[in-house]
Design an enzyme around this catalytic site. Structure first.
Site, PDB file in Angstrom:
ATOM      1  N   LYS A   1     -45.342 -78.730 -17.345  1.00 38.34           N
ATOM      2  CA  LYS A   1     -44.882 -77.360 -17.053  1.00 38.34           C
ATOM      3  C   LYS A   1     -44.820 -77.102 -15.554  1.00 38.34           C
ATOM      4  O   LYS A   1     -43.929 -76.438 -15.065  1.00 38.34           O
ATOM      5  CB  LYS A   1     -45.828 -76.344 -17.694  1.00 38.34           C
ATOM      6  CG  LYS A   1     -45.641 -76.244 -19.196  1.00 38.34           C
ATOM      7  CD  LYS A   1     -45.612 -74.787 -19.616  1.00 38.34           C
ATOM      8  CE  LYS A   1     -45.169 -74.616 -21.042  1.00 38.34           C
ATOM      9  NZ  LYS A   1     -46.164 -75.030 -22.030  1.00 38.34           N
TER      10      LYS A   1
ATOM     11  N   LEU B   1     -44.224 -79.100 -13.157  1.00 40.38           N
ATOM     12  CA  LEU B   1     -43.058 -79.735 -12.560  1.00 40.38           C
ATOM     13  C   LEU B   1     -41.812 -78.904 -12.827  1.00 40.38           C
ATOM     14  O   LEU B   1     -41.029 -78.623 -11.932  1.00 40.38           O
ATOM     15  CB  LEU B   1     -42.864 -81.132 -13.147  1.00 40.38           C
ATOM     16  CG  LEU B   1     -41.531 -81.760 -12.765  1.00 40.38           C
ATOM     17  CD1 LEU B   1     -41.655 -82.483 -11.455  1.00 40.38           C
ATOM     18  CD2 LEU B   1     -41.045 -82.684 -13.852  1.00 40.38           C
ATOM     19  N   SER B   2     -41.647 -78.499 -14.104  1.00 36.99           N
ATOM     20  CA  SER B   2     -40.413 -77.805 -14.423  1.00 36.99           C
ATOM     21  C   SER B   2     -40.357 -76.451 -13.727  1.00 36.99           C
ATOM     22  O   SER B   2     -39.305 -75.990 -13.348  1.00 36.99           O
ATOM     23  CB  SER B   2     -40.259 -77.667 -15.923  1.00 36.99           C
ATOM     24  OG  SER B   2     -41.463 -77.263 -16.488  1.00 36.99           O
ATOM     25  N   LYS B   3     -41.528 -75.842 -13.567  1.00 38.17           N
ATOM     26  CA  LYS B   3     -41.519 -74.545 -12.880  1.00 38.17           C
ATOM     27  C   LYS B   3     -41.114 -74.727 -11.427  1.00 38.17           C
ATOM     28  O   LYS B   3     -40.353 -73.963 -10.892  1.00 38.17           O
ATOM     29  CB  LYS B   3     -42.913 -73.919 -12.944  1.00 38.17           C
ATOM     30  CG  LYS B   3     -42.987 -72.939 -14.095  1.00 38.17           C
ATOM     31  CD  LYS B   3     -44.103 -71.931 -13.890  1.00 38.17           C
ATOM     32  CE  LYS B   3     -44.623 -71.490 -15.224  1.00 38.17           C
ATOM     33  NZ  LYS B   3     -46.000 -71.865 -15.458  1.00 38.17           N
ATOM     34  N   ARG B   4     -41.647 -75.769 -10.835  1.00 33.98           N
ATOM     35  CA  ARG B   4     -41.339 -75.956  -9.419  1.00 33.98           C
ATOM     36  C   ARG B   4     -39.935 -76.484  -9.209  1.00 33.98           C
ATOM     37  O   ARG B   4     -39.275 -76.147  -8.269  1.00 33.98           O
ATOM     38  CB  ARG B   4     -42.337 -76.927  -8.791  1.00 33.98           C
ATOM     39  CG  ARG B   4     -43.498 -76.234  -8.105  1.00 33.98           C
ATOM     40  CD  ARG B   4     -44.351 -77.213  -7.368  1.00 33.98           C
ATOM     41  NE  ARG B   4     -44.874 -78.226  -8.269  1.00 33.98           N
ATOM     42  CZ  ARG B   4     -44.705 -79.514  -8.118  1.00 33.98           C
ATOM     43  NH1 ARG B   4     -44.026 -79.974  -7.100  1.00 33.98           N
ATOM     44  NH2 ARG B   4     -45.212 -80.362  -8.982  1.00 33.98           N
TER      45      ARG B   4
END
Ligand code: GLU
Length: 500
Positions: free
Chosen positions: A276, A278-281
């Site tokens: 999560k 990673l995907s948020k960033r």
């Protein structure tokens, strides 16, 4: 997931079609015609790149075609520059469309705003067949219906009461689709069998009669999307999971026209993936910004492909080679190996792939030239092209990104600070003095060896003088990059330092 809560049933009757395939040949379907249908409402980010990529991969791996269709009918949401950014990003990543109705470039896609007459013609067909009707209800009336629907117990978001269906409005207004009493269940290639129905209140029955043509003649997303997918003979629709709740509407439209719907493949959002953080960033970072960070398109494509897909494993449990070119991925791609969210990707993997593809690209003269171009852009043409070519050829294989060359090999760009250098061997002064007496490094090394100096001491001394002890690049290559004058200047400077 957007608006899913408005549906009373969301059932997963069958196991999703993502269990590892037992077939050894990756593809089991005929030529697929796919499309990537972005709306120019923002720059292309990683999530959309993955959608485009999977559509491309399915088309290419089955010998079919990949189309790009710009869905730009929502004129209020257009973002300046977004259309060009989408084409630039696809082009940079090598995802070339097969058909281009727009003159002037291989990436010019189908553009919905160029197809208005088509949508009108098909909306008229639905009106004529009784599957659609004109509605001239006022905004106030529609708002009041919406508000009253929210207050119902249970509430419902399908709000329209079909007044205009019964009034037989002849002209003007919007065109509404006469939705079926029950939506058809369908099978999604990732999610399995689904039955999605709106939540109704049967005491005060409202209808999901969504607008297909607005009062200015613009089609809505649902309508233009279905008409185009049919006319463009799309066989497989691969798109983000957020479109799952719209799919029953789309299928109802296909049926109203008497058309066969395509296969649907809804892929998980990046935010529903395991990593999560990673995907948020990274999920909303523009694709082109990766280029400025020294990320290669080959690495980004490799990285993004593994967000929800992994190559078939012949032997379960045994790891497979994950560094792949686009061609490799095409040859291994199969819908059967799509995964639901447990993608094991992280930041360091992007740079791991980048290192691999950088080393590979350096071996290819054309790709090397493009790396040189990238480097020149990065450094504002500070260094001559010939020198940059050598720099990348020699130093590139030891770094993860061309942006790291200077920080990892600073001595190639500026003199060495001997105070901060690693300590040289005790006999360094003698060695450096002899090296400084000739411009032929190799010959000097042989001479020193003949005199009984250990090879290890010779090289460590030379490295001390030339790079402050930083290793990774063969000494003759360092000399070639800094040039003969600087070679001798450094030997002298190191000797001076050791004498003090
Ligand atoms: N225009 C939609 C989007 O931007 C396309 C959805 C679809 O592929 O049907 O996501």
């Amino acid at each position: 997931m957007r608006s899913l809560r408005w549906y009373s049933k969301f059932s997963l009757k069958k196991k999703p079609a993502v269990v590892p395939s037992t077939q050894t040949s990756p593809q089991t379907i005929g030529p697929a015609r796919t499309r990537f249908a972005p709306s120019p409402t923002g720059f292309l980010h990683l999530g959309s790149l993955r959608t485009a990529l999977y559509n491309y991969l399915l088309a290419k791996s089955t010998g079919g075609q990949f189309l790009v269709r710009l869905e730009d009918t929502d004129r209020q949401r257009l973002v300046p520059g977004a259309e060009q950014n989408i084409y630039d990003s696809l082009s940079w990543c090598g995802l070339k469309a097969d058909e281009s109705p727009v003159v002037g470039g291989p990436y010019g896609p189908y553009r919905q705003s160029d197809r208005m007459a088509i949508y009108k013609e098909y909306a008229d067909k639905l009106i004529a067949s009784g599957h659609a009707y004109r509605c001239d209800c006022s905004k106030d009336r529609l708002n009041a219906l919406r508000e009253s629907a929210m207050k119902l117990k249970p509430p419902t978001t399908v709000t329209y009461d079909r007044k205009c269906l019964h009034d037989h409005v002849e002209t003007g207004g919007v065109v509404r689709f006469k939705s079926p009493d029950e939506y058809e269940p369908f099978t999604d290639k990732v999610h399995g069998d689904l039955n999605l129905q709106p939540q109704y209140n049967y005491q005060d029955r409202r209808y999901d009669d969504f607008v297909i043509l607005k009062s200015d003649g613009m089609p809505t997303y649902h309508f233009a999307n279905v008409v185009d997918d049919h006319l463009m003979k799309i066989t497989h629709v691969i798109r983000g999971e957020e479109w799952l709740p719209s799919t029953p509407k789309h299928i109802a439209l296909y049926r109203a026209f008497g058309w066969e719907p395509p296969q649907f493949v809804h892929i998980p959002l990046l935010t529903s993936l395991a990593d999560k953080k990673l995907s948020k960033r990274q999920g909303d970072i523009g694709v082109m910004s990766f280029r400025d960070k020294g990320v290669l398109p080959e690495a980004l494509v490799n990285f993004v492909a593994l967000f929800g897909w992994s190559p078939h494993r012949d032997t379960p449990g045994l790891s497979v080679e994950e560094s792949m070119t686009l061609e490799d991925i095409v040859s291994k791609f199969s819908l059967e190996n799509l995964t639901r969210g447990n993608a094991k990707v992280n930041d360091s993997k992007l740079y791991y792939f980048n290192k691999h593809h950088l080393a590979e690209n350096i071996k290819n003269p054309e790709k090397l030239a493009s790396l040189v171009e990238d480097y020149q852009r990065l450094t504002n043409n500070k260094y001559p092209e010939e020198w940059v070519t050598k720099l990348i050829k020699y130093a590139g294989p030891s770094v993860s990104s061309i942006n790291d060359i200077e920080s990892q090999h600073p001595y190639l760009f500026k003199p060495v600070d001997y105070n901060a250098a690693q300590k040289p061997p005790a006999n360094a002064e003698d060695i450096l003095a002899l090296l400084n007496s000739s411009s032929d490094f190799k010959k000097s090394v042989n001479e020193l060896a003949k005199q009984g100096f250990a090879k290890k001491d010779i090289f460590q001394s030379a490295r001390f003088a030339l790079s402050g002890g930083v290793s990774g690049l063969a000494i003759p290559l360092v000399i070639e990059l800094i040039g003969q004058d600087e070679y001798h200047a450094r030997l002298s400077a190191a000797l001076n330092y050791l004498k003090c």
